[in-house]
Design a protein around this motif. Structure first.
Motif, PDB file in Angstrom:
ATOM      1  N   GLU A  39       0.828  -1.199   0.000  1.00  0.00           N
ATOM      2  CA  GLU A  39       0.000   0.000   0.000  1.00  0.00           C
ATOM      3  C   GLU A  39       0.869   1.258   0.000  1.00  0.00           C
ATOM      4  OE1 GLU A  39      -3.936   1.668   0.140  1.00  0.00           O
ATOM      5  OE2 GLU A  39      -3.235  -0.402  -0.111  1.00  0.00           O
ATOM      6  N   ASN A  43       0.998   3.815  -3.295  1.00  0.00           N
ATOM      7  CA  ASN A  43       0.536   5.188  -3.092  1.00  0.00           C
ATOM      8  C   ASN A  43       1.657   6.206  -3.309  1.00  0.00           C
ATOM      9  OD1 ASN A  43      -1.936   4.146  -2.490  1.00  0.00           O
ATOM     10  ND2 ASN A  43      -1.793   4.457  -0.273  1.00  0.00           N
ATOM     11  N   VAL A  94      -5.102   9.809  -3.772  1.00  0.00           N
ATOM     12  CA  VAL A  94      -5.153   8.479  -4.399  1.00  0.00           C
ATOM     13  C   VAL A  94      -6.483   7.838  -4.027  1.00  0.00           C
ATOM     14  CG1 VAL A  94      -4.078   6.205  -4.568  1.00  0.00           C
ATOM     15  CG2 VAL A  94      -2.655   8.256  -4.283  1.00  0.00           C
ATOM     16  N   HIS A  95      -7.189   7.330  -5.045  1.00  0.00           N
ATOM     17  CA  HIS A  95      -8.532   6.781  -4.853  1.00  0.00           C
ATOM     18  C   HIS A  95      -8.603   5.371  -5.430  1.00  0.00           C
ATOM     19  CE1 HIS A  95      -9.944  10.877  -3.842  1.00  0.00           C
ATOM     20  NE2 HIS A  95      -9.094  11.262  -4.802  1.00  0.00           N
ATOM     21  N   ASP A  96      -9.563   4.573  -4.899  1.00  0.00           N
ATOM     22  CA  ASP A  96      -9.835   3.218  -5.392  1.00  0.00           C
ATOM     23  C   ASP A  96     -11.064   3.262  -6.266  1.00  0.00           C
ATOM     24  OD1 ASP A  96      -7.956   1.264  -3.936  1.00  0.00           O
ATOM     25  OD2 ASP A  96      -8.678   2.540  -2.299  1.00  0.00           O
ATOM     26  N   HIS A 108      -9.842  -3.584 -10.472  1.00  0.00           N
ATOM     27  CA  HIS A 108      -9.629  -2.663  -9.353  1.00  0.00           C
ATOM     28  C   HIS A 108      -8.470  -1.738  -9.735  1.00  0.00           C
ATOM     29  CE1 HIS A 108      -8.249  -2.030  -4.910  1.00  0.00           C
ATOM     30  NE2 HIS A 108      -8.835  -0.955  -5.415  1.00  0.00           N
ATOM     31  N   TYR A 109      -8.742  -0.417  -9.744  1.00  0.00           N
ATOM     32  CA  TYR A 109      -7.736   0.557 -10.124  1.00  0.00           C
ATOM     33  C   TYR A 109      -7.416   1.468  -8.949  1.00  0.00           C
ATOM     34  CZ  TYR A 109      -9.111  -0.735 -14.881  1.00  0.00           C
ATOM     35  OH  TYR A 109      -9.404  -1.423 -16.032  1.00  0.00           O
ATOM     36  N   LYS A 110      -6.158   1.906  -8.931  1.00  0.00           N
ATOM     37  CA  LYS A 110      -5.730   3.003  -8.078  1.00  0.00           C
ATOM     38  C   LYS A 110      -5.605   4.244  -8.970  1.00  0.00           C
ATOM     39  CE  LYS A 110      -4.737   1.141  -3.931  1.00  0.00           C
ATOM     40  NZ  LYS A 110      -5.183   1.666  -2.635  1.00  0.00           N
TER      41      LYS A 110
END
Length: 427
Positions: A39, A43, A94-96, A108-110
């Motif tokens: 993580e 990030n 930063v978003h999911d 699933h994207y960051k």
């Protein structure tokens, strides 16, 4: 009652739980560290990349920026409507984002966002593959936990068998001693370790116990010979004296009392010797005794204890009741119960009832307290109304005799009036 488990079982469970616990702790730590590191790295990388992209666009707005991440998009406040709908309202950070591709496969994207100076930059990173790797890692770790647990179980079984083999062998040899009735030294069969030390201690204890049993056997043999002989002389002499024609009634009555006392002493000695032998070898069976007949003989032998007190002694029999035990054993038990009833009854009645499977002795004496009934069967305990001599052993001997033959002896107060009821249940 608290449950008891074998030492081998406890060792196996301990090794198994230790293996599972250690493996589970390792798995949890590995997954947690991997997740945290992953993580932070993702990030940090995305944020650095979006910051770099924003700076490049501001410095050279007419040149397309170099994008090093898989996907990158740049919009302004006026062209933000062209961005994907899920991106338009995202703030800096930063978003999911979860989206389905053309094939319907969920991804699933960051998404890293930078809003600065009217320029809005987006960096998209697909973490689906990383999640697949995470699931594979989780599956592997779970499999490792079960594998380590199984190995711990096998190791626990093997080690417990190895460690406890001397203890099992020691227990087997002790059981063999009990079966064959002959003891041999244990220490030579074991190594010089903790089990060997236990074997030495057991050998020493067995030696002392054997000496005590031998002395007890010799004492019983001596008592049997030394006491029976003078009692036999007393009985024969009393019988000869009773045949003399010049005896007065008073002397004849005294001789009868001597004869009864001699017979009671003989029965008591036989019962005690029988009790001593039977507690080692088991009770003597094969002799059928009529309960009513023994009770009648005991009543007649106890009448002199009345000493002129206004007491009536009655025997009530509802039928023929027999027990598989020597008459001397039953006679000693009933002599104590009937004798106590006569002793503590100043006036009134003592009733002996022979019922189906049991016998009751009912008196009209001072009675007993319900909480003291069981205590009176202990050695050295006497009732509150006890007078004269006595060591409080009579009822204790009765309890031992009854336990030996599987009888139940009890004592309770009379519910309707003063007095006590003592019962021997033969069933």
């Amino acid at each position: 009652m608290r449950s008891r488990r074998k030492l081998r079982f406890r060792l196996i469970v301990t090794f198994t739980l230790f293996g599972f616990g250690l493996s589970a702790l390792f798995a949890f730590a590995a997954l947690n560290i991997r997740t945290r590191v992953e993580e932070q790295l993702i990030n940090a990388a995305l944020q650095d990349e979006v910051d770099s992209l924003n700076q490049k666009v501001r410095e050279n707005p007419n040149e397309p920026p170099a994008i090093e991440i898989v996907k990158g998009r740049t919009f302004s406040d006026r062209t933000i409507y062209k961005a994907p709908l899920a991106w338009q309202n995202l703030d800096t950070g930063v978003h999911d984002i979860f989206e389905d591709d053309k094939d319907g496969k969920r991804h699933h994207y960051k998404v890293a966002v930078r809003r600065d100076g009217g320029i809005i930059n987006f960096i998209q990173f697909d973490v689906s593959r990383d999640e697949l790797g995470k699931r594979q890692l989780l599956t592997s770790v779970i499999a490792a936990v079960f594998l380590f647990g199984l190995l711990s179980l096998v190791l626990g079984v093997w080690l417990s068998s190895r460690v406890l083999r001397p203890v099992t062998d020691l227990a087997r040899r002790l059981r063999d001693f009990r079966r064959v009735g002959k003891a041999e030294m244990l220490a030579p069969h074991f190594a010089d370790d903790e089990v060997g030390e236990l074997a030495v201690a057991l050998d020493e204890y067995a030696t002392r116990l054997t000496a005590v049993v031998e002395r007890d056997r010799e004492f019983n043999s001596d008592v049997s010979h030394e006491l029976r002989t003078p009692l036999a002389v007393i009985a024969s002499t009393t019988e000869l004296l009773q045949g003399s024609p010049d005896l007065t009634d008073k002397l004849r009555e005294r001789l009868k009392r001597i004869e009864r006392a001699s017979r009671q002493a003989t029965e008591l000695i036989e019962a005690l010797l029988l009790l001593s032998r039977a507690e080692r070898r088991g009770p003597t069976r094969g002799e059928v005794t009529d309960v009513a007949k023994v009770a009648s003989d005991v009543i007649e032998s106890q009448r002199p204890q009345m000493g002129g007190k206004p007491i009536e002694i009655d025997l009530i029999s509802d039928g023929s009741v027999t027990v598989n035990a020597p008459a001397s054993v039953l006679s000693v038990a009933l002599t104590n119960l009937i004798g106590n009833a006569i002793k503590y009854t100043m006036e009134g009645q003592v009733t002996v009832r022979v019922l189906d499977g049991r016998i009751e002795v009912i008196d009209t004496g001072p009675g007993i307290k319900p909480e003291d009934a069981e205590k009176l069967f202990q050695r050295g305990i006497r009732g509150e109304s006890a007078t004269g001599g006595g060591a409080g052993l009579g009822l204790a001997i009765v309890r031992r005799l009854c336990e030996l033959y599987g009888w139940d002896v009890s004592l309770r107060p009379r519910p309707e009036m003063a007095g006590a009821i003592s019962t021997i249940d033969f069933r």
